[in-house]
Design an enzyme around this catalytic site. Structure first.
Site, PDB file in Angstrom:
ATOM      1  N   HIS A  26       4.065   2.377 -13.104  1.00 50.92           N
ATOM      2  CA  HIS A  26       2.598   2.318 -13.033  1.00 50.92           C
ATOM      3  C   HIS A  26       1.988   1.679 -14.270  1.00 50.92           C
ATOM      4  O   HIS A  26       0.916   2.080 -14.706  1.00 50.92           O
ATOM      5  CB  HIS A  26       2.028   3.723 -12.812  1.00 50.92           C
ATOM      6  N   LYS A  27       2.687   0.687 -14.878  1.00 50.20           N
ATOM      7  CA  LYS A  27       2.148  -0.025 -16.042  1.00 50.20           C
ATOM      8  C   LYS A  27       0.716  -0.480 -15.719  1.00 50.20           C
ATOM      9  O   LYS A  27      -0.196  -0.329 -16.504  1.00 50.20           O
ATOM     10  CB  LYS A  27       3.038  -1.251 -16.337  1.00 50.20           C
ATOM     11  N   TRP A  74      -1.390   0.606 -13.065  1.00 55.04           N
ATOM     12  CA  TRP A  74      -2.357   1.622 -12.651  1.00 55.04           C
ATOM     13  C   TRP A  74      -2.855   2.474 -13.818  1.00 55.04           C
ATOM     14  O   TRP A  74      -3.932   3.058 -13.753  1.00 55.04           O
ATOM     15  CB  TRP A  74      -1.787   2.479 -11.523  1.00 55.04           C
ATOM     16  N   ASN A 119      -7.227  -3.410   2.127  1.00 56.80           N
ATOM     17  CA  ASN A 119      -6.146  -3.334   3.103  1.00 56.80           C
ATOM     18  C   ASN A 119      -5.379  -4.647   3.137  1.00 56.80           C
ATOM     19  O   ASN A 119      -5.776  -5.629   2.504  1.00 56.80           O
ATOM     20  CB  ASN A 119      -6.732  -3.022   4.496  1.00 56.80           C
ATOM     21  N   PHE A 120      -4.271  -4.649   3.847  1.00 56.20           N
ATOM     22  CA  PHE A 120      -3.483  -5.863   4.111  1.00 56.20           C
ATOM     23  C   PHE A 120      -2.985  -6.563   2.844  1.00 56.20           C
ATOM     24  O   PHE A 120      -2.862  -7.782   2.830  1.00 56.20           O
ATOM     25  CB  PHE A 120      -4.278  -6.835   4.997  1.00 56.20           C
ATOM     26  N   LEU A 121      -2.693  -5.787   1.793  1.00 53.58           N
ATOM     27  CA  LEU A 121      -2.060  -6.375   0.602  1.00 53.58           C
ATOM     28  C   LEU A 121      -0.646  -6.780   1.002  1.00 53.58           C
ATOM     29  O   LEU A 121       0.143  -5.934   1.437  1.00 53.58           O
ATOM     30  CB  LEU A 121      -2.018  -5.383  -0.551  1.00 53.58           C
ATOM     31  N   VAL A 179       2.570  -9.640  -0.077  1.00 59.08           N
ATOM     32  CA  VAL A 179       3.159 -10.739  -0.861  1.00 59.08           C
ATOM     33  C   VAL A 179       4.421 -11.164  -0.121  1.00 59.08           C
ATOM     34  O   VAL A 179       5.216 -10.302   0.283  1.00 59.08           O
ATOM     35  CB  VAL A 179       3.496 -10.265  -2.297  1.00 59.08           C
ATOM     36  N   LYS A 214       7.119 -10.670  -8.793  1.00 57.82           N
ATOM     37  CA  LYS A 214       6.573 -11.693  -9.708  1.00 57.82           C
ATOM     38  C   LYS A 214       5.251 -11.190 -10.258  1.00 57.82           C
ATOM     39  O   LYS A 214       4.453 -11.956 -10.789  1.00 57.82           O
ATOM     40  CB  LYS A 214       6.343 -12.998  -8.949  1.00 57.82           C
ATOM     41  N   ARG A 215       4.963  -9.901 -10.071  1.00 57.40           N
ATOM     42  CA  ARG A 215       3.729  -9.293 -10.557  1.00 57.40           C
ATOM     43  C   ARG A 215       2.487 -10.018 -10.004  1.00 57.40           C
ATOM     44  O   ARG A 215       1.481 -10.146 -10.688  1.00 57.40           O
ATOM     45  CB  ARG A 215       3.679  -9.275 -12.099  1.00 57.40           C
ATOM     46  N   LEU A 216       2.563 -10.445  -8.719  1.00 55.55           N
ATOM     47  CA  LEU A 216       1.377 -11.049  -8.083  1.00 55.55           C
ATOM     48  C   LEU A 216       0.391  -9.967  -7.648  1.00 55.55           C
ATOM     49  O   LEU A 216      -0.829 -10.161  -7.732  1.00 55.55           O
ATOM     50  CB  LEU A 216       1.796 -11.879  -6.866  1.00 55.55           C
ATOM     51  N   THR A 252      -5.068   3.173   1.317  1.00 58.36           N
ATOM     52  CA  THR A 252      -3.936   4.058   1.594  1.00 58.36           C
ATOM     53  C   THR A 252      -2.656   3.306   1.252  1.00 58.36           C
ATOM     54  O   THR A 252      -2.642   2.080   1.184  1.00 58.36           O
ATOM     55  CB  THR A 252      -3.867   4.460   3.088  1.00 58.36           C
ATOM     56  N   LEU A 274      -7.233   1.353   8.919  1.00 58.04           N
ATOM     57  CA  LEU A 274      -6.434   0.604   9.899  1.00 58.04           C
ATOM     58  C   LEU A 274      -5.108   0.167   9.307  1.00 58.04           C
ATOM     59  O   LEU A 274      -5.009  -0.034   8.101  1.00 58.04           O
ATOM     60  CB  LEU A 274      -7.231  -0.622  10.363  1.00 58.04           C
TER      61      LEU A 274
HETATM   62  C1  LIG Z   1       6.860   1.945  13.736  1.00 57.61           C
HETATM   63  O1  LIG Z   1       6.663   0.798  12.961  1.00 57.61           O
HETATM   64  C2  LIG Z   1       6.347   0.968  11.645  1.00 57.61           C
HETATM   65  C3  LIG Z   1       6.116  -0.200  10.925  1.00 57.61           C
HETATM   66  C4  LIG Z   1       5.801  -0.098   9.569  1.00 57.61           C
HETATM   67  C5  LIG Z   1       5.691   1.149   8.929  1.00 57.61           C
HETATM   68  C6  LIG Z   1       5.918   2.307   9.680  1.00 57.61           C
HETATM   69  C7  LIG Z   1       5.819   3.658   9.020  1.00 57.61           C
HETATM   70  C8  LIG Z   1       4.429   3.827   8.462  1.00 57.61           C
HETATM   71  N1  LIG Z   1       4.197   3.490   7.270  1.00 57.61           N
HETATM   72  N2  LIG Z   1       3.452   4.341   9.311  1.00 57.61           N
HETATM   73  C9  LIG Z   1       2.167   4.538   8.867  1.00 57.61           C
HETATM   74  O2  LIG Z   1       1.766   4.212   7.771  1.00 57.61           O
HETATM   75  C10 LIG Z   1       1.266   5.232   9.825  1.00 57.61           C
HETATM   76  C11 LIG Z   1       1.741   6.267  10.622  1.00 57.61           C
HETATM   77  C12 LIG Z   1       0.818   6.929  11.468  1.00 57.61           C
HETATM   78  C13 LIG Z   1      -0.521   6.544  11.479  1.00 57.61           C
HETATM   79  N3  LIG Z   1      -0.964   5.514  10.707  1.00 57.61           N
HETATM   80  C14 LIG Z   1      -0.092   4.869   9.902  1.00 57.61           C
HETATM   81  O3  LIG Z   1      -0.544   3.851   9.108  1.00 57.61           O
HETATM   82  C15 LIG Z   1      -1.737   3.193   9.568  1.00 57.61           C
HETATM   83  C16 LIG Z   1      -2.821   3.477   8.534  1.00 57.61           C
HETATM   84  C17 LIG Z   1      -2.510   2.774   7.229  1.00 57.61           C
HETATM   85  N4  LIG Z   1      -2.282   1.346   7.432  1.00 57.61           N
HETATM   86  C18 LIG Z   1      -1.167   1.084   8.357  1.00 57.61           C
HETATM   87  C19 LIG Z   1      -1.438   1.711   9.716  1.00 57.61           C
HETATM   88  C20 LIG Z   1       6.233   2.225  11.039  1.00 57.61           C
END
Ligand SMILES: COc1cccc(CC(=N)NC(=O)c2cccnc2OC2CCNCC2)c1
Length: 389
Positions: free
Chosen positions: A3-4, A6, A137-139, A141, A148-150, A173, A389
């Site tokens: 966490h350098k 954060w 969201n949607f970070l 790389v 590469k510390r992007l 999240t 999402l």
């Molecule tokens: C089944 O396919 C997957 C593909 C990638 C990751 C995961 C596990 C996972 N990381 N699941 C969640 O984060 C997750 C499990 C239940 C409800 N919402 C969720 O994440 C949502 C909210 C955060 N952004 C991603 C979608 C499952």
């Protein structure tokens, strides 16, 4: 060093955990807009910033391809989120959105899109205070450019662009623990197509269970059972807004939706978001609401199946119909729409139906974070009324 990055940011620090003398609220005051850095942060020399116009079919497709090949995978790298283009357009263009918050990184020479991060504005209430925040969201790389510390410079850049709009808080999240979660949720899955889930390795046949016994265990009725259960329509927006605003009051952190927000986030969109309500056949009052969004996952390395069709529980309100019955109707509709699995977090009152409706615990957790806003305590997941999402 962990966490350098954060430890340099205005977020709850692990060393402050348990120090209830620190007040709930912003960690740092806003900066005068004249003092916000006006020019973008420097990227490593081969790369340049780009703004991804999601209205452009070509750019939206570039984002889709980058995420399809490089976004979040489960812990066993068997599945990868496969957000659709229509979903991305929905997720990134809510009321009041800023195109400048849809940030890409390109290779200067090839112009290839190799990284992405986004923000959208949202009104989020924390206890009694409504704060305008950025939902980050949607970070992503590209796999070949990891470590590469992007990511830190992309986070600083989206923060700078959010500051330029005089917004000083954010919500996000992650599946990883960073300084410092405001809450940690468990995710749960309800099998709808157990045979496929077992074939692709998402689920395993239970001990002393046969496949036919498993199929029977998860079988659902062909029709929903609640009288007055129907798809949400545009004319329902005012009533659903009232119902949802009143319901979300009970949670410590929740969106502060107005009718414009409800129209965008909750009206059904084919292949993106499904929402239903219960209209009392007698009084025509809207008494209950349930919704789920469509987020398929690519199945990595399976001969027979390429995609897992997954529904994710979104916002649900029960005032007359028992929540268990309402969510069972949601499962019934999801099965009819050919979803393979229905996912839910243990947020809001979801804990009250998960076990009874045969959800099984997932193998990971989802951590919720606020940027530049301290909460007095770590929240129980049932105190969270926010689904990202
Ligand atoms: C089944 O396919 C997957 C593909 C990638 C990751 C995961 C596990 C996972 N990381 N699941 C969640 O984060 C997750 C499990 C239940 C409800 N919402 C969720 O994440 C949502 C909210 C955060 N952004 C991603 C979608 C499952």
């Amino acid at each position: 060093k962990r966490h350098k990055f954060w430890e340099t940011q205005p977020v709850g620090q692990f060393k402050d955990l348990g120090d209830t003398s620190l007040p709930e609220g912003p960690i740092e005051p806003p900066t005068p807009l004249s003092e916000v850095k006006q020019e973008p942060y420097n990227l490593p020399s081969p790369y340049e910033w780009t703004t991804c116009d999601m209205d452009s079919e070509e750019m939206c497709n570039e984002v889709y391809v980058l995420l399809t090949n490089n976004y979040v995978e489960d812990d066993e790298n068997m599945f990868r989120f496969n957000y659709s283009k229509e979903f991305l357009r929905w997720a990134l263009r809510p009321p009041g959105y800023y195109r400048s918050w849809h940030i890409g990184v390109r290779v200067k020479t090839s112009k290839k899109l190799v990284a992405f991060i986004t923000g959208v504005p949202a009104k989020i209430r924390v206890r009694d205070t409504v704060v305008i925040m950025a939902e980050i969201n949607f970070l992503c790389v590209h796999k070949k450019l990891r470590s590469k510390r992007l990511a830190p410079v992309m986070i600083k850049e989206v923060t700078r662009r959010v500051h330029m709009e005089n917004i000083w808080q954010a919500a996000y999240t992650a599946g990883v623990v960073l300084p410092t979660p405001i809450s940690t949720c468990q995710y749960w899955h309800r099998s709808l197509n157990p045979k496929k889930l077992i074939d692709v390795g998402f689920s395993r046949l239970g001990a002393r269970m046969t496949m036919s016994r498993t199929i029977k265990l998860y079988k659902l009725p062909d029709q929903t059972i609640t009288p007055g259960f129907r798809k949400m329509e545009p004319h329902d927006v005012p009533a659903v807004t009232r119902l949802l605003r009143n319901y979300l009051k009970q949670f410590v952190v929740a969106p502060d939706f107005d009718e414009n927000d409800v129209e965008h986030w909750l009206l059904p969109k084919e292949g993106v978001i499904d929402s239903f309500l219960v209209e009392s056949p007698v009084t025509h009052e809207i008494t209950d609401f349930c919704s789920f969004y469509t987020l398929p996952s690519s199945i990595l390395g399976n001969q027979n199946h390429t995609t897992l069709k997954a529904a994710y529980s979104y916002y649900n309100v029960s005032t007359k119909t028992p929540l268990i019955q309402l969510m069972n109707d949601a499962l019934i509709v999801a099965k009819k729409k050919d979803f393979d699995v229905f996912n839910a977090l243990d947020v809001m009152q979801n804990d009250s139906f998960l076990k009874e409706l045969k959800f099984g615990p997932g193998d990971g957790k989802l951590h919720y974070y606020l940027y530049n806003y301290r909460t007095k305590h770590v929240l129980r997941s049932s105190e969270l009324g926010l689904v990202l999402l």
